[in-house]
Design a protein around this motif. Structure first.
Motif, short mmCIF file in Angstrom:
data_model
loop_
_atom_site.label_atom_id
_atom_site.label_comp_id
_atom_site.label_asym_id
_atom_site.label_seq_id
_atom_site.Cartn_x
_atom_site.Cartn_y
_atom_site.Cartn_z
N GLY A 141 0.90 -1.46 0.31
CA GLY A 141 -0.37 -0.27 -0.14
C GLY A 141 1.48 1.30 -0.11
O GLY A 141 0.51 2.60 -0.74
N ALA A 142 1.82 1.43 0.57
CA ALA A 142 2.72 2.09 0.57
C ALA A 142 2.94 3.35 -0.62
O ALA A 142 3.73 3.85 -1.39
N ASP A 143 3.17 2.16 -1.81
CA ASP A 143 3.71 2.18 -2.95
C ASP A 143 3.26 2.13 -4.07
O ASP A 143 3.23 2.51 -4.71
N ALA A 144 1.89 2.31 -4.06
CA ALA A 144 1.21 1.37 -5.29
C ALA A 144 0.29 2.92 -6.04
O ALA A 144 0.40 3.93 -4.93
N ASP A 145 0.34 2.80 -7.05
CA ASP A 145 -0.16 3.75 -7.61
C ASP A 145 -1.68 3.82 -8.03
O ASP A 145 -2.01 4.71 -8.39
N VAL A 146 -2.59 3.13 -7.53
CA VAL A 146 -3.90 2.95 -7.54
C VAL A 146 -4.01 2.30 -6.41
O VAL A 146 -3.86 1.36 -6.31
N LEU A 147 -5.01 3.43 -5.45
CA LEU A 147 -5.68 2.90 -4.67
C LEU A 147 -6.90 2.97 -4.30
O LEU A 147 -7.52 3.95 -4.77
N LEU A 148 -7.22 1.62 -4.10
CA LEU A 148 -9.20 0.86 -3.34
C LEU A 148 -9.25 0.86 -2.09
O LEU A 148 -8.42 0.47 -1.84
N VAL A 149 -9.94 1.32 -2.08
CA VAL A 149 -10.87 1.91 -0.72
C VAL A 149 -11.98 1.26 -0.40
O VAL A 149 -12.92 1.71 -0.95
N ALA A 150 -11.92 0.51 0.42
CA ALA A 150 -13.36 -0.52 0.80
C ALA A 150 -13.83 0.77 2.16
O ALA A 150 -12.96 0.98 2.99
N ALA A 151 -14.98 1.50 2.07
CA ALA A 151 -15.89 2.30 3.02
C ALA A 151 -16.91 1.96 2.98
O ALA A 151 -18.13 1.69 1.94
N ARG A 152 -17.81 2.51 4.11
CA ARG A 152 -19.64 2.67 4.41
C ARG A 152 -20.18 3.12 3.62
O ARG A 152 -20.32 4.66 4.52
N THR A 153 -20.93 2.99 3.32
CA THR A 153 -22.10 4.68 2.75
C THR A 153 -23.61 4.49 3.51
O THR A 153 -23.36 3.10 3.88
N ASP A 154 -24.38 5.13 3.04
CA ASP A 154 -25.77 4.52 3.64
C ASP A 154 -26.09 3.31 2.75
O ASP A 154 -27.38 2.83 3.42
N ALA A 155 -25.81 3.94 1.96
CA ALA A 155 -26.82 2.01 1.21
C ALA A 155 -25.92 0.86 1.29
O ALA A 155 -25.75 -0.71 1.06
N GLY A 156 -24.97 0.88 2.06
CA GLY A 156 -23.71 -0.19 2.17
C GLY A 156 -22.06 -0.82 2.03
O GLY A 156 -21.58 1.12 1.56
N VAL A 157 -21.43 -1.31 1.94
CA VAL A 157 -20.05 -1.30 2.01
C VAL A 157 -19.87 -0.72 0.38
O VAL A 157 -20.73 -1.86 -0.92
N SER A 158 -19.17 -0.20 0.27
CA SER A 158 -18.98 -0.05 -1.89
C SER A 158 -17.77 0.57 -1.69
O SER A 158 -16.64 0.57 -0.69
N LEU A 159 -17.19 0.64 -2.97
CA LEU A 159 -15.99 1.06 -3.18
C LEU A 159 -15.17 1.58 -3.73
O LEU A 159 -16.08 2.04 -4.55
N PHE A 160 -14.02 1.95 -3.14
CA PHE A 160 -14.23 3.89 -3.48
C PHE A 160 -12.51 4.03 -4.67
O PHE A 160 -11.71 2.78 -3.83
N GLN A 161 -11.96 4.23 -5.30
CA GLN A 161 -10.52 5.08 -5.77
C GLN A 161 -10.57 6.48 -5.10
O GLN A 161 -10.87 7.05 -5.42
N VAL A 162 -8.91 6.58 -4.36
CA VAL A 162 -8.03 7.49 -3.91
C VAL A 162 -6.80 8.08 -4.68
O VAL A 162 -6.31 6.90 -3.92
#
Length: 363
Positions: A141-162
């Motif tokens: 994770g420290a050197d990745a160029d693409v970071l995907l993060v799992a987070a919780r929204t009102d609809a449930g767990v979702s996937l995001f790019q940061v």
């Protein structure tokens, strides 16, 4: 099962590269010359259109050498998350080429269960998503160029790019017991993010990716355990004690035979899971749980035997035994401990802790 000619050639090619590049420099030839990062990516995204069996071959070879390359974190976790989300078209080509690496920030408080996700995602009036929370055990994770993060929204767990260079994001390399598997902690403080896939669909995506990752990790554990056994058998034929090779003593023979059975049993479990993944079997979760549990325990036992049967040299820094022992310990806990996988398998089968059915018939 028997591997195809193409899969056997893949194994030989990967092994040859790792023999020439036994460190992190292997990533470039592995991706540019062999295309390992593209193996399980559909051709429409610049991939080779392969599947879990090709990944199994690569992971076994990486396990044999403990190669510190970002294959599991990027080519399995991040890539498969994008594929499962149905929304990774613009990111997948670079990951498949190996010109970019990806990381999936998922685990929290040591749990890989999507239901344990506490990182929050809030959508502002301008439509921008912002994430707040902490993720642990992020592979590469420290050197990745693409970071995907799992987070919780009102609809449930979702996937995001940061964005890795965005405000509100901090990545901290972790000092792990197994230094050949880089990990990081990801801290998010209202970090701007882009939704990947459908809001609330992240739980399904992560469960599928978890099964594929456990299947791949089981293959790595088999390759590492096999290498431990090979090195130990070779030493037992060379080390002379009381005028005889130690491998000629019955007690040593029994221990090596037991280790061999463990390795081959683990191999069967790992191949079973890889085959189920390649075929899209609905029982993949069960196969993956069995493989991760069995292969974790087999690798741990065989790595321990490697140290014991090498005697004094086995506990020195000069010998590789400690590296395999550390990898065995770390990989056993990664993606869930053997006990946790057995528990989820029992729950999936409707069994109680004592192995009986939980329904009225069992009572």
């Amino acid at each position: 099962m028997r591997f195809t000619e193409e899969q056997r050639e893949l194994r030989s090619a990967v092994r040859a590269v790792l023999a020439r590049h036994p460190d992190a420099t292997a990533w470039r030839p592995l991706t540019r010359q062999i295309g390992v990062a593209a193996l399980a990516v559909p051709e429409e995204f610049g991939g080779a259109g392969g599947g879990a069996l090709e990944v199994h071959v690569v992971m076994e070879e990486l396990g044999r050498t403990l190669a510190p390359v970002p294959y599991l974190g990027s080519a399995v976790l991040a890539t498969q998350a994008l594929l499962a989300s149905g929304d990774g078209g613009e990111l997948l080509p670079a990951l498949a080429e190996g010109t970019a690496t990806g990381a999936l920030a998922w685990a929290e408080d040591g749990s890989w269960d999507p239901a344990a996700t506490r990182t929050k995602a809030r959508r502002g009036a301008d439509g921008t998503w912002r994430l707040t929370g902490t993720k642990d055990h992020v592979l590469d994770g420290a050197d990745a160029d693409v970071l995907l993060v799992a987070a919780r929204t009102d609809a449930g767990v979702s996937l995001f790019q940061v964005a890795v260079d965005g405000a509100g994001l901090r990545r901290e390399p972790l000092t792990a017991m197994d230094t050949s598997r880089p990990q990081a902690r990801v801290l998010l403080d209202h970090a701007e993010a882009r939704l990947i896939g459908t809001d609330g669909d992240g739980g399904r995506v992560l469960r599928h990716v978890h099964d594929l990752a456990c299947t791949a990790l089981a293959a790595e554990q088999v390759g590492a355990a096999e290498r431990c056994l090979e090195v130990t058998v070779a030493y037992a034929t060379e080390r002379v004690q009381f005028g005889r090779p130690i491998g000629s003593f019955q007690a040593v023979k029994h221990r090596l035979a037991d280790a061999y059975v463990l390795v081959e049993s683990a191999r069967s479990a790992a191949l079973g899971a890889a085959t189920a993944a390649a075929q899209g079997a609905p029982e993949l979760s069960r196969y993956a749980a069995v493989a991760k549990s069995a292969c974790s325990e087999a690798f741990s036992v065989v790595a321990g035997e490697m140290i014991q049967l090498h005697g004094g040299i086995g506990i020195t820094w000069e010998h590789d035994a400690h590296r395999y022992f550390k990898r065995a310990h770390g990989s056993s806990q990664l993606l869930g401990s053997p006990a946790w996988h057995r528990a989820r398998l029992a729950a999936d089968l409707g069994l109680t802790d004592d192995g009986r059915g939980s329904g009225s018939a069992a009572a």
